[in-house]
Design a protein around this motif. Structure first.
Motif, PDB file in Angstrom:
ATOM      1  N   MET B   1       0.842  -1.189  -0.016  1.00  5.12           N
ATOM      2  CA  MET B   1       0.165   0.036   0.143  1.00  5.12           C
ATOM      3  C   MET B   1       0.989   1.273   0.121  1.00  5.12           C
ATOM      4  SD  MET B   1      -3.233  -1.101   2.612  1.00  5.12           S
ATOM      5  CE  MET B   1      -3.204  -2.897   2.887  1.00  5.12           C
ATOM      6  N   LYS B   7       2.338  -1.050  11.331  1.00  2.18           N
ATOM      7  CA  LYS B   7       1.282  -1.911  11.932  1.00  2.18           C
ATOM      8  C   LYS B   7       1.960  -3.090  12.783  1.00  2.18           C
ATOM      9  CE  LYS B   7      -1.897  -1.322   8.007  1.00  2.18           C
ATOM     10  NZ  LYS B   7      -2.351  -1.747   6.824  1.00  2.18           N
ATOM     11  N   LEU B   9       0.708  -6.598  14.438  1.00  6.16           N
ATOM     12  CA  LEU B   9      -0.306  -7.554  14.598  1.00  6.16           C
ATOM     13  C   LEU B   9      -0.188  -8.459  15.722  1.00  6.16           C
ATOM     14  CD1 LEU B   9      -0.776  -6.644  11.919  1.00  6.16           C
ATOM     15  CD2 LEU B   9      -0.932  -8.854  11.092  1.00  6.16           C
ATOM     16  N   ARG B  44      -4.776   3.511  15.006  1.00  8.84           N
ATOM     17  CA  ARG B  44      -6.096   2.415  14.859  1.00  8.84           C
ATOM     18  C   ARG B  44      -5.772   1.071  15.810  1.00  8.84           C
ATOM     19  NH1 ARG B  44      -7.993   1.926   8.876  1.00  8.84           N
ATOM     20  NH2 ARG B  44      -9.747   1.031  10.042  1.00  8.84           N
ATOM     21  N   GLU B  70      -4.989  -5.551  15.697  1.00  7.85           N
ATOM     22  CA  GLU B  70      -3.679  -4.665  14.834  1.00  7.85           C
ATOM     23  C   GLU B  70      -3.806  -3.406  15.655  1.00  7.85           C
ATOM     24  OE1 GLU B  70      -4.725  -6.857  10.673  1.00  7.85           O
ATOM     25  OE2 GLU B  70      -4.194  -4.744  10.688  1.00  7.85           O
ATOM     26  N   TRP B  72      -2.062   0.327  14.696  1.00  7.44           N
ATOM     27  CA  TRP B  72      -1.631   0.866  13.574  1.00  7.44           C
ATOM     28  C   TRP B  72      -0.808   2.078  14.056  1.00  7.44           C
ATOM     29  CZ3 TRP B  72      -5.116   1.163   8.505  1.00  7.44           C
ATOM     30  CH2 TRP B  72      -5.213  -0.341   8.274  1.00  7.44           C
ATOM     31  N   THR B 112       4.895  -8.214  12.539  1.00  4.40           N
ATOM     32  CA  THR B 112       4.963  -7.266  11.859  1.00  4.40           C
ATOM     33  C   THR B 112       4.659  -7.714  10.298  1.00  4.40           C
ATOM     34  OG1 THR B 112       7.421  -6.714  11.524  1.00  4.40           O
ATOM     35  CG2 THR B 112       6.287  -5.714  13.181  1.00  4.40           C
ATOM     36  N   VAL B 113       3.935  -6.570   9.350  1.00  8.79           N
ATOM     37  CA  VAL B 113       3.697  -7.303   8.264  1.00  8.79           C
ATOM     38  C   VAL B 113       4.352  -6.175   6.952  1.00  8.79           C
ATOM     39  CG1 VAL B 113       1.833  -8.316   8.442  1.00  8.79           C
ATOM     40  CG2 VAL B 113       1.652  -5.846   8.357  1.00  8.79           C
ATOM     41  N   VAL B 114       4.564  -6.961   5.955  1.00  4.94           N
ATOM     42  CA  VAL B 114       4.912  -6.463   4.825  1.00  4.94           C
ATOM     43  C   VAL B 114       3.666  -6.531   3.780  1.00  4.94           C
ATOM     44  CG1 VAL B 114       6.747  -6.203   2.932  1.00  4.94           C
ATOM     45  CG2 VAL B 114       7.759  -6.546   5.247  1.00  4.94           C
ATOM     46  N   GLU B 115       3.379  -5.615   3.328  1.00  2.00           N
ATOM     47  CA  GLU B 115       1.883  -5.574   2.537  1.00  2.00           C
ATOM     48  C   GLU B 115       2.309  -5.022   1.116  1.00  2.00           C
ATOM     49  OE1 GLU B 115      -1.468  -4.735   5.752  1.00  2.00           O
ATOM     50  OE2 GLU B 115      -0.364  -2.991   5.313  1.00  2.00           O
ATOM     51  N   ARG B 116       1.704  -6.131   0.147  1.00  2.46           N
ATOM     52  CA  ARG B 116       1.763  -5.868  -1.276  1.00  2.46           C
ATOM     53  C   ARG B 116       0.225  -5.924  -1.695  1.00  2.46           C
ATOM     54  NH1 ARG B 116       5.699  -3.969   0.290  1.00  2.46           N
ATOM     55  NH2 ARG B 116       7.832  -4.714  -0.369  1.00  2.46           N
ATOM     56  N   GLU B 117      -0.037  -4.943  -2.791  1.00  8.03           N
ATOM     57  CA  GLU B 117      -1.594  -5.093  -3.108  1.00  8.03           C
ATOM     58  C   GLU B 117      -1.348  -4.960  -4.723  1.00  8.03           C
ATOM     59  OE1 GLU B 117      -3.930  -2.183  -1.620  1.00  8.03           O
ATOM     60  OE2 GLU B 117      -5.864  -2.787  -2.506  1.00  8.03           O
ATOM     61  N   SER B 118      -2.301  -5.883  -5.186  1.00  6.16           N
ATOM     62  CA  SER B 118      -2.557  -5.728  -6.542  1.00  6.16           C
ATOM     63  C   SER B 118      -3.314  -4.558  -7.052  1.00  6.16           C
ATOM     64  CB  SER B 118      -3.633  -6.992  -7.283  1.00  6.16           C
ATOM     65  OG  SER B 118      -2.733  -8.161  -7.123  1.00  6.16           O
ATOM     66  N   ASP B 119      -3.007  -4.019  -8.250  1.00  5.19           N
ATOM     67  CA  ASP B 119      -3.545  -2.665  -8.749  1.00  5.19           C
ATOM     68  C   ASP B 119      -4.612  -3.001  -9.770  1.00  5.19           C
ATOM     69  OD1 ASP B 119      -3.949  -0.395  -9.876  1.00  5.19           O
ATOM     70  OD2 ASP B 119      -2.197  -0.106 -10.835  1.00  5.19           O
ATOM     71  N   PHE B 120      -5.838  -2.963  -9.233  1.00  4.70           N
ATOM     72  CA  PHE B 120      -7.334  -3.078  -9.930  1.00  4.70           C
ATOM     73  C   PHE B 120      -7.855  -1.844 -10.569  1.00  4.70           C
ATOM     74  CE2 PHE B 120      -8.212  -7.274  -7.460  1.00  4.70           C
ATOM     75  CZ  PHE B 120      -7.034  -7.894  -8.341  1.00  4.70           C
TER      76      PHE B 120
END
Lengths: 123, 123
Positions: B1, B7, B9, B44, B70, B72, B112-120
């Protein structure tokens, strides 16, 4: 949360012979683009790669998923249809074949979520 | 993102003698308000209650967390400070005493997290 977003969470572990780095790289460069082809009706497709941290009493997080993949839906009917499908049916052959390059498939777990959030707007 | 949100968790299981309903009710009505007192710097504070679903090959999700909480942060320094604290230090006595009413504390896990998101966006 206030919005009407419907979410399916996929808890998955990598193949034990693959490093964390290779797992993330293959998922992002190869598997996610393949899965996107089957993601019609999905509003967001997110991979949340888990970095384990130590807990002062229970120690390192060694028994968790390597990734929690989230499928978000704006449309409740599409969400319910997708959930019914993935909880009862095998994925298309093309997906399963590529999953074998990446995952410990017997560790696959599926969940939905009920989310509650604290209101810090007056903090 | 794209945003710079940090974040933490917390993967947690309920006490085995407590029902899912009682666990969620107690967390929301008693424990979360208590924890909020110690949440300065948290942007959050979200409880994601897990509803296990069956997988067609691996079956019901019986070995997962009951909740992923979570935390944030908008501020990286606050995030790093909180992460350093919770991975090394016991929570305040008041929190731990109330956790005993609710959790299987030996199942606590932190990530902890590494977030990747597809681009729609062009879909």
């Amino acid at each position: 949360m206030a919005d009407q977003t419907y979410k399916i969470l996929l808890f998955m572990k990598r193949r034990p012979d693959i490093s964390v780095e290779a797992f993330r790289d293959y998922y992002e460069s190869k598997h996610a683009p393949l899965a996107e082809k089957y993601s019609s009706g999905v509003s967001r497709y997110i991979r949340r790669y888990i970095d384990p941290q130590p807990h002062p009493e229970t120690g390192e997080f060694t028994d968790g998923p390597d990734v929690i993949t989230e499928l978000w839906f704006d449309n409740e009917e599409t969400y319910r249809g997708t959930l019914a499908y993935i909880t009862t049916s095998l994925m298309p052959d093309e997906i399963i074949e590529d999953e074998k390059n990446l995952f410990d498939r017997m560790a696959f777990r599926i969940a939905t979520v009920v989310e509650r959030e604290s209101d810090f707007s007056n903090a």
